[in-house]
Design a protein around this motif. Structure first.
Motif, PDB file in Angstrom:
ATOM      1  N   PHE A   1     -97.670  92.306  14.204  1.00 16.04           N
ATOM      2  CA  PHE A   1     -99.048  92.209  14.674  1.00 16.04           C
ATOM      3  C   PHE A   1     -99.158  91.652  16.090  1.00 16.04           C
ATOM      4  CE2 PHE A   1    -100.102  93.180  10.395  1.00 16.04           C
ATOM      5  CZ  PHE A   1    -101.430  93.548  10.364  1.00 16.04           C
ATOM      6  N   TYR A   2     -98.213  90.829  16.499  1.00 15.99           N
ATOM      7  CA  TYR A   2     -98.320  90.175  17.813  1.00 15.99           C
ATOM      8  C   TYR A   2     -97.241  90.620  18.793  1.00 15.99           C
ATOM      9  CZ  TYR A   2    -101.839  87.010  15.905  1.00 15.99           C
ATOM     10  OH  TYR A   2    -102.977  86.490  15.343  1.00 15.99           O
ATOM     11  N   GLY A   3     -96.230  91.319  18.325  1.00 12.60           N
ATOM     12  CA  GLY A   3     -95.142  91.697  19.214  1.00 12.60           C
ATOM     13  C   GLY A   3     -94.367  90.498  19.716  1.00 12.60           C
ATOM     14  N   ASP A   4     -94.383  89.421  18.968  1.00  6.54           N
ATOM     15  CA  ASP A   4     -93.761  88.153  19.360  1.00  6.54           C
ATOM     16  C   ASP A   4     -92.691  87.815  18.328  1.00  6.54           C
ATOM     17  OD1 ASP A   4     -93.086  85.552  20.038  1.00  6.54           O
ATOM     18  OD2 ASP A   4     -95.157  84.879  20.300  1.00  6.54           O
ATOM     19  N   ALA A   5     -91.440  87.774  18.768  1.00  7.70           N
ATOM     20  CA  ALA A   5     -90.321  87.520  17.849  1.00  7.70           C
ATOM     21  C   ALA A   5     -89.994  86.033  17.727  1.00  7.70           C
ATOM     22  CB  ALA A   5     -89.083  88.277  18.320  1.00  7.70           C
TER      23      ALA A   5
ATOM     24  N   THR B   1    -100.921 102.632  23.556  1.00 10.83           N
ATOM     25  CA  THR B   1    -100.951 104.056  23.238  1.00 10.83           C
ATOM     26  C   THR B   1    -101.105 104.206  21.735  1.00 10.83           C
ATOM     27  OG1 THR B   1     -98.524 104.101  23.069  1.00 10.83           O
ATOM     28  CG2 THR B   1     -99.494 104.713  25.208  1.00 10.83           C
ATOM     29  N   ALA B   2    -101.225 105.437  21.276  1.00 10.30           N
ATOM     30  CA  ALA B   2    -101.346 105.668  19.833  1.00 10.30           C
ATOM     31  C   ALA B   2    -100.700 106.987  19.451  1.00 10.30           C
ATOM     32  CB  ALA B   2    -102.812 105.666  19.408  1.00 10.30           C
TER      33      ALA B   2
ATOM     34  N   ASN C   1     -91.508  99.903  16.117  1.00 13.26           N
ATOM     35  CA  ASN C   1     -90.706 100.157  17.313  1.00 13.26           C
ATOM     36  C   ASN C   1     -91.381  99.701  18.601  1.00 13.26           C
ATOM     37  OD1 ASN C   1     -88.566 101.471  15.875  1.00 13.26           O
ATOM     38  ND2 ASN C   1     -89.926 103.245  15.647  1.00 13.26           N
ATOM     39  N   GLN C   2     -92.693  99.545  18.564  1.00 10.97           N
ATOM     40  CA  GLN C   2     -93.460  99.001  19.693  1.00 10.97           C
ATOM     41  C   GLN C   2     -94.506  98.057  19.113  1.00 10.97           C
ATOM     42  OE1 GLN C   2     -94.446 101.787  23.040  1.00 10.97           O
ATOM     43  NE2 GLN C   2     -93.822 103.361  21.560  1.00 10.97           N
ATOM     44  N   PRO C   3     -94.071  96.873  18.658  1.00 13.89           N
ATOM     45  CA  PRO C   3     -94.934  95.999  17.861  1.00 13.89           C
ATOM     46  C   PRO C   3     -96.060  95.376  18.677  1.00 13.89           C
ATOM     47  CG  PRO C   3     -92.898  94.880  18.385  1.00 13.89           C
ATOM     48  CD  PRO C   3     -92.736  96.294  18.868  1.00 13.89           C
ATOM     49  N   GLY C   4     -96.924  94.667  17.948  1.00 14.39           N
ATOM     50  CA  GLY C   4     -98.077  94.052  18.579  1.00 14.39           C
ATOM     51  C   GLY C   4     -99.142  95.070  18.933  1.00 14.39           C
ATOM     52  N   PHE C   5     -99.052  96.281  18.354  1.00 15.24           N
ATOM     53  CA  PHE C   5     -99.947  97.403  18.647  1.00 15.24           C
ATOM     54  C   PHE C   5     -99.802  97.862  20.092  1.00 15.24           C
ATOM     55  CE2 PHE C   5    -101.791  95.177  15.031  1.00 15.24           C
ATOM     56  CZ  PHE C   5    -102.014  96.218  14.143  1.00 15.24           C
ATOM     57  N   LYS C   6     -98.613  97.629  20.663  1.00 13.33           N
ATOM     58  CA  LYS C   6     -98.316  98.268  21.943  1.00 13.33           C
ATOM     59  C   LYS C   6     -98.457  99.773  21.772  1.00 13.33           C
ATOM     60  CE  LYS C   6     -96.705  98.901  26.099  1.00 13.33           C
ATOM     61  NZ  LYS C   6     -97.664  98.821  27.214  1.00 13.33           N
ATOM     62  N   ASN C   7     -97.963 100.262  20.651  1.00 15.36           N
ATOM     63  CA  ASN C   7     -98.276 101.621  20.207  1.00 15.36           C
ATOM     64  C   ASN C   7     -98.917 101.509  18.837  1.00 15.36           C
ATOM     65  OD1 ASN C   7     -98.066 104.603  20.562  1.00 15.36           O
ATOM     66  ND2 ASN C   7     -96.890 104.422  18.664  1.00 15.36           N
ATOM     67  N   VAL C   8    -100.043 102.163  18.686  1.00 13.27           N
ATOM     68  CA  VAL C   8    -100.782 102.118  17.426  1.00 13.27           C
ATOM     69  C   VAL C   8    -100.436 103.354  16.611  1.00 13.27           C
ATOM     70  CG1 VAL C   8    -103.069 101.930  16.377  1.00 13.27           C
ATOM     71  CG2 VAL C   8    -102.661 100.983  18.669  1.00 13.27           C
ATOM     72  N   ILE C   9    -100.121 103.158  15.351  1.00 11.68           N
ATOM     73  CA  ILE C   9     -99.969 104.285  14.431  1.00 11.68           C
ATOM     74  C   ILE C   9    -101.326 104.530  13.785  1.00 11.68           C
ATOM     75  CG2 ILE C   9     -98.781 105.174  12.399  1.00 11.68           C
ATOM     76  CD1 ILE C   9     -96.947 104.756  14.805  1.00 11.68           C
TER      77      ILE C   9
END
Length: 897
Positions: free
Chosen positions: A572-576, A849-850, A796-804
């Motif tokens: 959700f945050y793209g933060d590991a 992106t999405a 593969n692009q977490p934090g909604f960098k890419n939205v499915i």
């Protein structure tokens, strides 16, 4: 649809400020908070958002400036850190400048370059460091010398003089127990129940306040009121918190650091020069209630000039732990005031107030009556037939030793000096009704009592509106239960237990993260996990704990929180960061399960708790969670560059999968075990079903649901998987039919019977397990975002960098509008049926992106940019989805079958 799509479009545009305002950079956060105080990290995380309506808007580069001088930032200088222009689309960056100094305010801003090579500059934000280590504390830990069995809460006070012009002032307070801080007669801040609950003998939290405006030149007085909280648990219940190894009389440590205009500093500290007295809070229990004798009030006790000659001295105490760290979380507050819906008079001395909804929090009563009048305020979730408050569904685990501590019943003794108001300081409850009984006649009206909805004040980030009022009410009830169970850690219920049950929490983590910005609470709670984990990897079923739960209720189906929550935070945050901090703990936990489960299957766990009727094998459900944990561990190893671990745990996951299918899968029928809803949906949802038979298994699950008349036949674990397993495998219409049911057993059954929160049991008439504000059946809240709106994070692009985007245009629902504010901005997925056409509205934030997957049976007819009306040619990927740039889209789809 209740809200026309064109109106949704206008709302989307106005809320995102697209096409109305120039591109800008805003929403600056440090450690996910706005201008936080008390930052202890030497490398705090800085984040921002880019608001840009342009199609394909993205960040190509950024530059961070950090300085102790705000004017320098406005002049494009960063003496503490100038990152230089970094070619990157990252919007989450760790500070890498000069070493940060304690007690220092830093200003920062970020400039970004967009796809047009335009420079966009943010406003100036700030963060302020705190102690940054135990060695910087100057105050001593003090208490009043009373025994832990003393019922009355203690006051503490100290007067001091500020002799020069004050520039700024900060108070740092650490406590074992709970505290309220007062300065010159006023309460400091709007927090309640500070500090958050931890394993007190292993980690303690301190809170930072800006008191510049409350401090005055000349004489000042500082006061502390200490409460018991979970530290000195005097009430007795089945979990034995009154026997906690840390239990003692509450204690605190305080530093008030004053910075004068001439640059000098002075620190007022807790020590032997403080004085103490017992307060009007004659009893307080975080579990049961609070008793207050207003006749014992001491006017002006925290003001300069108060006569404290009859007060006592204080004693030194050792620090409760060697780890005192900053409480950098969204605090608990009285978030919402709720006026009573009605008042019913039962007799001359008893009235019952109805708030009209179930909440976690406190009631506040305003009354005028004779001195010594005793009011008893009993809080409950339901009523007996005679109108009195019924506690029988929530007091079952309470084990009182006498009648002096009635459950969820505040006791207030009037001082008789006119109109007086009471609300508890150190307690909260779960309730809808308040029965007020008085020892002498008092005049009460409907306006005499209000409720305050209390919870960790996490910002909302999700919304949902549909054409089905029951679905909307289920979503609202789910959020109400989620918030009612968020008090610095996730709980199961706010009345009967208030325990941090791990199973309830991981079930609801996606529900929470879709609707609320909860990362600060989860990072704090996973630190609690690390405090509680045994050397062999075992975790207790409730966290924090006094020791209860290491031998019952734990196992992969519950304590998978150690893996599932860090992984969801990453998605959700793209933060590991949390995955990294918890990696060794996940590994120890998985290794322990492997050690006791050499076959690849495990029987350790509680199983599908509170099922409707079918009980699935514990080995089946626990092995699903074991598999999920191992897969997360393998993915985390890859992410954190641990190739040997990645290889090892990927192989272990394969072993578990093969053992699971050998034991439970029947290839001749494509059923798992006996083919019940949980037995079929859990393997599907957690990825144990081989790809070659997934469609057949999903079809059989859908058939089983139809055989069950589209009603639920699951418990806690099955309700996590059932709707998702259906909608993610081509049966969204079946899932929606289950989700929207309004008769037993279903979520809608609760709603049509008046529920405003989620219940603990499908059967509203159950004899036990019937708390009426529980979060454990809360997965439906997340499913509404996923199963209807189709909003998913991309691993593969977490934090909604890419939205499915995988929306489900279910035929029996006219339309839905779902949104989630991701770290990049607001994502909107809204659709509406128009005959055989579906109008689909999408908003993708800048720098994101999405991938839009068209539902089976539909084809894209045309697409336009919603912000301009320009026609768009969508680009299909060979994998079968459309790739969308940032921007607003209106897509028209037609049925193909």
């Amino acid at each position: 649809m209740r809200v026309p799509l064109i109106l949704l479009l206008l709302i989307c545009l106005s809320e995102n400020l697209w096409a109305q305002t120039p591109a800008e950079v805003d929403n600056l956060r440090c450690e996910y908070l706005v201008n936080p105080l008390g930052v202890d990290s030497p490398n705090p995380r800085l984040s921002w958002m880019m608001n840009d309506a342009s199609l394909g808007a993205k960040q190509l580069a950024y530059q961070l400036l950090v300085s102790t001088d705000s004017l320098e930032i406005t002049k494009d200088k960063g003496t503490s850190w100038d990152s230089g222009q970094v070619q990157s689309d990252a919007m989450l960056v760790r500070y890498e400048g000069e070493p940060l100094k304690p007690f220092t305010k830093y200003f920062w801003s970020v400039s970004v370059w967009n796809e047009k090579d335009e420079k966009l500059r943010s406003p100036v934000a700030s963060f302020e460091t705190g102690m940054m280590g135990m060695s910087n504390w100057q105050g001593a830990w003090i208490s009043d010398g009373k025994d832990m069995n003393e019922k009355a809460a203690p006051y503490f006070r100290k007067e001091f003089e500020a002799g020069k012009k004050i520039k700024s002032a900060r108070v740092y307070v650490a406590a074992a127990g709970l505290f309220e801080l007062y300065l010159n007669g006023e309460k400091v801040g709007d927090h309640v129940l500070d500090p958050a609950y931890t394993r007190f003998d292993r980690r303690n939290l301190y809170v930072t306040f800006d008191v510049t405006k409350q401090l005055q030149n000349g004489k000042n007085a500082i006061g502390i009121l200490l409460g018991n909280g979970w530290y000195n648990h005097q009430s007795t219940a089945v979990w034995d918190f009154h026997k906690a190894p840390w239990r003692n009389r509450p204690t605190f440590c305080l530093d008030l650091r004053i910075t004068y205009d001439d640059g000098t500093t002075e620190t007022i500290t807790s020590g032997k020069d403080w004085k103490s007295s017992l307060s009007p809070v004659i009893f307080n229990s975080i579990y049961t209630a609070e008793h207050y004798d207003a006749r014992l009030e001491q006017a002006g006790w925290c003001q300069p000039g108060f006569n404290d000659s009859k007060w006592n001295g204080v004693i030194y105490r050792s620090a409760p732990s060697k780890n005192i760290v900053s409480q950098l979380i969204h605090p608990i507050r009285h978030v919402q005031k709720i006026e009573a819906k009605s008042m019913t008079r039962l007799n001359d001395s008893t009235v019952v107030f109805d708030l009209g909804r179930n909440i976690a929090g406190v009631s506040q009563i305003t009354v005028d009556g004779p001195q010594g009048t005793v009011l008893r305020l009993k809080h409950g979730e339901r009523l007996y037939g005679n109108g009195h408050v019924d506690l029988s569904n929530i007091d079952v685990h309470y084990r009182p030793t006498d009648d002096s501590d009635p459950f969820q019943t505040d006791i207030y003794i009037l001082n008789g000096k006119g109109e007086e108001t009471f609300a508890p300081h150190f307690n909260y409850k779960g309730f809808q009704y308040v029965e007020v009984s008085s020892s002498k006649p008092v005049q009460l009206t409907k306006e005499s009592l209000v409720g305050y909805f209390m919870h960790s004040d996490v910002p909302p980030v999700g919304s949902l509106t549909s054409t089905n009022p029951t679905i909307d009410k289920i979503w609202t009830a789910t959020n109400n239960s989620y918030l009612s169970n968020l008090f610095g850690y996730p709980t199961d219920c706010p009345q009967r237990e208030k325990n941090g049950w791990t199973g309830d929490a991981h079930i609801a983590v996606e529900t929470g993260l879709y609707s609320f910005d909860g990362i600060t609470i989860y990072e704090k709670w996973l630190a609690d996990h690390r405090d509680e984990q045994q050397p062999n990897g075992v975790l207790p079923s409730i966290i924090p704990t006094d020791g209860w739960g290491y031998e019952w209720g734990n196992g992969p189906d519950w304590t998978s929180t150690i893996a599932l929550i860090p992984w969801n935070i990453y998605l959700f945050y793209g933060d590991a960061s949390l995955l990294d901090a918890s990696y060794d703990n996940i590994k120890r936990y998985v290794d322990h399960i492997t050690e006791i489960s050499p076959s690849g299957l495990t029987t350790w766990g509680l199983g599908d708790w509170v099922p409707v009727k079918s009980k699935s094998p514990v080995q089946l459900t626990s092995s699903c969670y074991y598999y999920a944990d191992v897969r997360i561990l393998a993915k985390a190893a890859k992410l954190l560059n641990k190739p040997e671990d990645e290889k090892r745990y990927a192989a272990l996951a394969q072993k578990i999968k093969e053992a699971f299918n050998d034991k439970y899968f029947h290839p001749e029928t494509n059923l798992y075990a006996d083919g019940t809803q949980t037995e079929m949906s859990a393997p599907l949802y957690w990825g144990l079903v081989p790809e070659t038979v997934k469609s057949e298994v999903a079809a059989n699950l859908a058939k089983r649901v139809a055989q069950d008349q589209f009603h639920l036949d699951v418990g806690l674990l099955g309700q996590k998987s059932i709707l998702n397993a259906l909608s993610e495998n081509g049966y969204a219409d079946v899932a929606y039919k289950m989700a929207s049911q309004e008769n037993f057993p279903s979520w809608g059954w609760w709603i049509v019977n008046g529920a405003t929160t989620l219940l603990e049991n499908w059967d509203i008439h159950a004899q036990n397990d019937i708390s009426m504000n529980h979060i454990m059946f809360g997965e439906i809240g997340a499913w509404l975002y996923k199963g209807l709106g189709g909003i998913f994070p991309d691993p593969n692009q977490p934090g909604f960098k890419n939205v499915i985007l995988k929306p489900s245009f279910v035929s029996s629902l006219n339309g839905v509008d779902v949104s989630h504010r991701s770290p990049y901005g607001k994502i909107t997925s809204a659709w509406e049926h128009k005959g055989k056409t579906v109008l689909y509205q999408v908003c993708i934030p800048a720098n994101s992106t999405a991938d839009f997957y068209v539902p089976a049976g539909y084809a894209v007819r045309k697409a336009t940019e919603a912000a301009t009306g320009n026609k768009l040619e969508l680009m299909a990927n060979p994998a079968g989805f459309y790739q969308l740039e940032a921007g607003s889209y209106q897509i028209e789809l037609t049925q193909t079958r």
